[in-house]
Design a protein around this motif. Structure first.
Motif, PDB file in Angstrom:
ATOM      1  N   ARG A   2       0.860  -1.183   0.000  1.00 61.75           N
ATOM      2  CA  ARG A   2       0.000   0.000   0.000  1.00 61.75           C
ATOM      3  C   ARG A   2       0.894   1.230   0.000  1.00 61.75           C
ATOM      4  NH1 ARG A   2      -5.370  -0.533   0.944  1.00 61.75           N
ATOM      5  NH2 ARG A   2      -5.415   1.599   1.661  1.00 61.75           N
ATOM      6  N   GLU A   7       2.609   9.499  -1.254  1.00 58.64           N
ATOM      7  CA  GLU A   7       2.573   8.915  -2.590  1.00 58.64           C
ATOM      8  C   GLU A   7       1.204   9.134  -3.237  1.00 58.64           C
ATOM      9  OE1 GLU A   7       3.671   7.136   0.058  1.00 58.64           O
ATOM     10  OE2 GLU A   7       5.764   6.679  -0.400  1.00 58.64           O
ATOM     11  N   CYS A   8       0.155   8.929  -2.459  1.00 54.42           N
ATOM     12  CA  CYS A   8      -1.205   9.151  -2.990  1.00 54.42           C
ATOM     13  C   CYS A   8      -1.414  10.613  -3.361  1.00 54.42           C
ATOM     14  CB  CYS A   8      -2.249   8.697  -1.975  1.00 54.42           C
ATOM     15  SG  CYS A   8      -2.288   6.905  -1.771  1.00 54.42           S
ATOM     16  N   ASP A   9      -0.892  11.520  -2.549  1.00 52.86           N
ATOM     17  CA  ASP A   9      -0.993  12.944  -2.868  1.00 52.86           C
ATOM     18  C   ASP A   9      -0.270  13.272  -4.173  1.00 52.86           C
ATOM     19  OD1 ASP A   9      -2.544  13.536  -0.660  1.00 52.86           O
ATOM     20  OD2 ASP A   9      -0.876  14.367   0.515  1.00 52.86           O
ATOM     21  N   LEU A  88      -4.162   2.725  -9.794  1.00 54.22           N
ATOM     22  CA  LEU A  88      -4.616   3.897  -9.049  1.00 54.22           C
ATOM     23  C   LEU A  88      -4.883   5.082  -9.976  1.00 54.22           C
ATOM     24  CD1 LEU A  88      -2.259   3.722  -5.940  1.00 54.22           C
ATOM     25  CD2 LEU A  88      -4.759   3.511  -5.929  1.00 54.22           C
ATOM     26  N   ASP A  97     -12.892   6.503  -6.308  1.00 59.22           N
ATOM     27  CA  ASP A  97     -12.017   6.717  -5.163  1.00 59.22           C
ATOM     28  C   ASP A  97     -11.324   5.397  -4.840  1.00 59.22           C
ATOM     29  OD1 ASP A  97     -10.740   7.644  -2.927  1.00 59.22           O
ATOM     30  OD2 ASP A  97     -12.524   7.742  -1.686  1.00 59.22           O
TER      31      ASP A  97
END
Length: 98
Positions: A2, A7-9, A88, A97
């Motif tokens: 995960r 990283e998601c930002d 993603l 989402d």
């Protein structure tokens, strides 16, 4: 594996920057990518690569389903991570989402 919040930002920032570029292109079809309008530059090379890759992949999503991920691999991401990153980005581009 995960990804963390940073990283998601970076992924979200890249996808949003691409969407802004697509909106600006409008009917002319001229894309202006990497113009610095995305979130502030990351000091971390891996995060900067991640953001740039997300921007490019999202901008080219409709035309090219495959984008080489050499930049991500050279930044230290594994092939499994690249596959997760692509999933993603695709989910974000589709408005899901992840």
């Amino acid at each position: 594996m995960r990804f963390g919040l940073v990283e998601c930002d970076a992924l979200v920032a890249g996808v949003r920057a691409a969407e802004a570029a697509l909106d600006r292109a409008g009917v002319s079809g001229v894309l202006r990518l990497f113009d610095g309008s995305r979130s502030p530059a990351h000091d971390d090379r891996k995060l900067e690569m991640l953001c740039a890759y997300a921007e490019l992949r999202r901008a080219l999503f409709r035309r090219f389903r495959v984008l080489t991920a050499d930049c991500l691999v050279s930044a230290g991401y594994s092939q499994q991570q690249v596959e997760q990153i692509d999933a993603l980005i695709d989910a974000l581009a589709a408005g899901v989402d992840p």
